[in-house]
Write a protein that holds these residues in place. Structure first.
Motif, PDB file in Angstrom:
ATOM      1  N   LEU A  28       0.826  -1.204   0.000  1.00 40.33           N
ATOM      2  CA  LEU A  28       0.000   0.000   0.000  1.00 40.33           C
ATOM      3  C   LEU A  28       0.859   1.252   0.000  1.00 40.33           C
ATOM      4  O   LEU A  28       0.595   2.207  -0.743  1.00 40.33           O
ATOM      5  CB  LEU A  28      -0.935  -0.007   1.202  1.00 40.33           C
ATOM      6  CG  LEU A  28      -1.872   1.194   1.342  1.00 40.33           C
ATOM      7  CD1 LEU A  28      -2.804   1.318   0.143  1.00 40.33           C
ATOM      8  CD2 LEU A  28      -2.676   1.084   2.642  1.00 40.33           C
ATOM      9  N   GLY A  29       1.899   1.275   0.822  1.00 37.05           N
ATOM     10  CA  GLY A  29       2.784   2.431   0.860  1.00 37.05           C
ATOM     11  C   GLY A  29       3.429   2.700  -0.492  1.00 37.05           C
ATOM     12  O   GLY A  29       3.528   3.855  -0.941  1.00 37.05           O
ATOM     13  N   GLU A  30       3.864   1.631  -1.167  1.00 39.47           N
ATOM     14  CA  GLU A  30       4.454   1.782  -2.503  1.00 39.47           C
ATOM     15  C   GLU A  30       3.401   2.255  -3.502  1.00 39.47           C
ATOM     16  O   GLU A  30       3.668   3.125  -4.343  1.00 39.47           O
ATOM     17  CB  GLU A  30       5.050   0.443  -2.961  1.00 39.47           C
ATOM     18  CG  GLU A  30       6.255  -0.018  -2.168  1.00 39.47           C
ATOM     19  CD  GLU A  30       7.503   0.820  -2.435  1.00 39.47           C
ATOM     20  OE1 GLU A  30       7.518   1.564  -3.439  1.00 39.47           O
ATOM     21  OE2 GLU A  30       8.447   0.731  -1.643  1.00 39.47           O
ATOM     22  N   ALA A  31       2.188   1.687  -3.393  1.00 42.61           N
ATOM     23  CA  ALA A  31       1.129   2.045  -4.335  1.00 42.61           C
ATOM     24  C   ALA A  31       0.739   3.514  -4.225  1.00 42.61           C
ATOM     25  O   ALA A  31       0.382   4.147  -5.223  1.00 42.61           O
ATOM     26  CB  ALA A  31      -0.092   1.156  -4.098  1.00 42.61           C
ATOM     27  N   LEU A  32       0.826   4.070  -3.018  1.00 41.62           N
ATOM     28  CA  LEU A  32       0.469   5.471  -2.811  1.00 41.62           C
ATOM     29  C   LEU A  32       1.579   6.432  -3.230  1.00 41.62           C
ATOM     30  O   LEU A  32       1.381   7.645  -3.220  1.00 41.62           O
ATOM     31  CB  LEU A  32       0.132   5.704  -1.331  1.00 41.62           C
ATOM     32  CG  LEU A  32      -1.118   4.999  -0.815  1.00 41.62           C
ATOM     33  CD1 LEU A  32      -1.252   5.183   0.685  1.00 41.62           C
ATOM     34  CD2 LEU A  32      -2.361   5.508  -1.529  1.00 41.62           C
ATOM     35  N   ARG A  33       2.753   5.865  -3.556  1.00 49.22           N
ATOM     36  CA  ARG A  33       3.894   6.665  -4.010  1.00 49.22           C
ATOM     37  C   ARG A  33       4.291   7.691  -2.944  1.00 49.22           C
ATOM     38  O   ARG A  33       4.547   8.867  -3.230  1.00 49.22           O
ATOM     39  CB  ARG A  33       3.588   7.347  -5.345  1.00 49.22           C
ATOM     40  CG  ARG A  33       3.118   6.376  -6.415  1.00 49.22           C
ATOM     41  CD  ARG A  33       2.564   7.048  -7.646  1.00 49.22           C
ATOM     42  NE  ARG A  33       1.834   6.083  -8.468  1.00 49.22           N
ATOM     43  CZ  ARG A  33       1.150   6.411  -9.574  1.00 49.22           C
ATOM     44  NH1 ARG A  33       1.118   7.674  -9.997  1.00 49.22           N
ATOM     45  NH2 ARG A  33       0.512   5.487 -10.255  1.00 49.22           N
ATOM     46  N   LEU A  34       4.337   7.212  -1.704  1.00 49.18           N
ATOM     47  CA  LEU A  34       4.710   8.084  -0.596  1.00 49.18           C
ATOM     48  C   LEU A  34       6.132   8.592  -0.774  1.00 49.18           C
ATOM     49  O   LEU A  34       7.001   7.875  -1.276  1.00 49.18           O
ATOM     50  CB  LEU A  34       4.589   7.318   0.725  1.00 49.18           C
ATOM     51  CG  LEU A  34       3.179   6.862   1.126  1.00 49.18           C
ATOM     52  CD1 LEU A  34       3.260   5.953   2.353  1.00 49.18           C
ATOM     53  CD2 LEU A  34       2.279   8.058   1.404  1.00 49.18           C
ATOM     54  N   LYS A  35       6.344   9.804  -0.317  1.00 45.32           N
ATOM     55  CA  LYS A  35       7.692  10.368  -0.409  1.00 45.32           C
ATOM     56  C   LYS A  35       8.042  11.040   0.916  1.00 45.32           C
ATOM     57  O   LYS A  35       7.168  11.346   1.739  1.00 45.32           O
ATOM     58  CB  LYS A  35       7.801  11.343  -1.564  1.00 45.32           C
ATOM     59  CG  LYS A  35       6.861  12.518  -1.508  1.00 45.32           C
ATOM     60  CD  LYS A  35       6.967  13.350  -2.772  1.00 45.32           C
ATOM     61  CE  LYS A  35       6.069  14.576  -2.703  1.00 45.32           C
ATOM     62  NZ  LYS A  35       4.640  14.229  -2.586  1.00 45.32           N
ATOM     63  N   SER A  36       9.316  11.281   1.103  1.00 43.66           N
ATOM     64  CA  SER A  36       9.809  11.864   2.344  1.00 43.66           C
ATOM     65  C   SER A  36       9.135  13.200   2.617  1.00 43.66           C
ATOM     66  O   SER A  36       9.019  14.048   1.730  1.00 43.66           O
ATOM     67  CB  SER A  36      11.327  12.057   2.256  1.00 43.66           C
ATOM     68  OG  SER A  36      11.830  12.595   3.465  1.00 43.66           O
ATOM     69  N   GLY A  37       8.685  13.353   3.855  1.00 42.52           N
ATOM     70  CA  GLY A  37       8.039  14.585   4.267  1.00 42.52           C
ATOM     71  C   GLY A  37       6.539  14.595   4.114  1.00 42.52           C
ATOM     72  O   GLY A  37       5.872  15.502   4.628  1.00 42.52           O
ATOM     73  N   ASP A  38       5.961  13.613   3.422  1.00 44.69           N
ATOM     74  CA  ASP A  38       4.509  13.535   3.330  1.00 44.69           C
ATOM     75  C   ASP A  38       3.912  13.405   4.726  1.00 44.69           C
ATOM     76  O   ASP A  38       4.458  12.695   5.579  1.00 44.69           O
ATOM     77  CB  ASP A  38       4.077  12.333   2.490  1.00 44.69           C
ATOM     78  CG  ASP A  38       4.151  12.590   0.994  1.00 44.69           C
ATOM     79  OD1 ASP A  38       4.408  13.736   0.602  1.00 44.69           O
ATOM     80  OD2 ASP A  38       3.948  11.629   0.225  1.00 44.69           O
ATOM     81  N   ARG A  39       2.802  14.086   4.940  1.00 47.50           N
ATOM     82  CA  ARG A  39       2.136  14.062   6.246  1.00 47.50           C
ATOM     83  C   ARG A  39       0.942  13.115   6.186  1.00 47.50           C
ATOM     84  O   ARG A  39       0.087  13.232   5.308  1.00 47.50           O
ATOM     85  CB  ARG A  39       1.683  15.470   6.643  1.00 47.50           C
ATOM     86  CG  ARG A  39       1.029  15.550   8.023  1.00 47.50           C
ATOM     87  CD  ARG A  39       0.868  16.986   8.467  1.00 47.50           C
ATOM     88  NE  ARG A  39       2.163  17.646   8.585  1.00 47.50           N
ATOM     89  CZ  ARG A  39       2.972  17.524   9.637  1.00 47.50           C
ATOM     90  NH1 ARG A  39       2.605  16.773  10.678  1.00 47.50           N
ATOM     91  NH2 ARG A  39       4.122  18.158   9.656  1.00 47.50           N
TER      92      ARG A  39
END
Length: 254
Positions: A28-39
């Motif tokens: 899920l984290g990969e699918a959401l394309r999370l990046k550093s600093g996202d809240r």
């Protein structure tokens, strides 16, 4: 303020309080394309595994709110273990009216939509903490196969068949609320086993240590019946997933 003691006992050894596995949350984290600093805001954050592992793996920052004092303590401990205590904050409290002072890139309620009185109310609550262009996450059960009778639904721990939808109807319901479904990750039967079966050893060990506790008879009864109930009903009839939503836009508009 706390959840019923029964759940603090039976899920005391859980890191994840739903049918997702660590691998599913990583997906899920990969699918959401999370990046550093996202809240990330997590209402009903449980033992904090989502925020803590995403902080470690993606560099997000975030806040979790949960009514269980035990699970909140576990979340804070997990943050220390993973070295992310400076990135995530866990609050023991009622998330039902919580609105973040800082707008979130991801606002989540994964498996606790009672917080907003149901899916629609929870989405509305989360939207109040979401930045423009952000993503709402909803974790919700659905029927893998529609129960033939209300008794079967109750044995899946639902109040009635109408409590849940089949997957296509659940996806369509988000559109009716004005949201696009932009991602989904679904649990599987192994995830249900890990969530439900992990309770059985916890209950057995607790009974060995607390034979005279006021909840001992109830725990003993659950230990005797839950394996068969789970195998016959939850495992076969219930699905569960996390659905990523964004407010819908009309064609030709941004």
């Amino acid at each position: 303020m706390d959840i019923p003691r029964f759940f603090n006992i039976t899920e005391s050894a859980h890191r994840i309080h739903n049918p997702f596995t660590p691998e599913k949350f990583a997906t899920l984290g990969e699918a959401l394309r999370l990046k550093s600093g996202d809240r990330v805001l997590d209402l009903g954050s449980g033992s904090g595994e989502t925020l803590c592992t995403w902080a470690r793996d993606h560099g997000i920052v975030g806040t979790g709110i949960d009514m269980s004092s035990l699970f909140t303590a576990h979340a804070r401990q997990r943050a220390e273990e993973l070295g992310v205590a400076h990135q995530v904050n866990f609050i023991h409290g009622d998330a039902s009216g919580y609105i973040s002072d800082e707008k979130a890139d991801v606002a989540a309620c994964v498996g606790a939509t009672w917080i907003g009185g149901g899916v629609a109310g929870t989405i509305e609550l989360l939207a109040r903490s979401l930045r423009t262009g952000g993503v709402i996450l909803i974790g919700e059960p659905y029927w893998r196969q529609l129960p033939a009778t209300e008794d079967i639904a109750r044995k899946c721990l639902a109040n009635s068949i109408s409590d849940f939808l089949i997957l296509p109807e659940l996806l369509a319901s988000f559109g009716k609320l004005g949201y696009d479904v932009v991602e989904m990750v679904l649990a599987n039967q192994d995830g249900w086993d890990r969530y439900e079966a992990a309770k059985w050893l916890t209950m057995r060990r607790w009974l060995e240590k607390n034979p005279d506790d006021e909840l001992a008879d109830e725990i003993r009864s659950k230990l005797s019946t839950e394996p068969g109930r789970h195998a016959a009903y939850t495992r076969e009839y219930l699905g569960w997933g996390v659905f990523a939503l964004m407010p819908g836009i009309s064609p030709g508009k941004t």
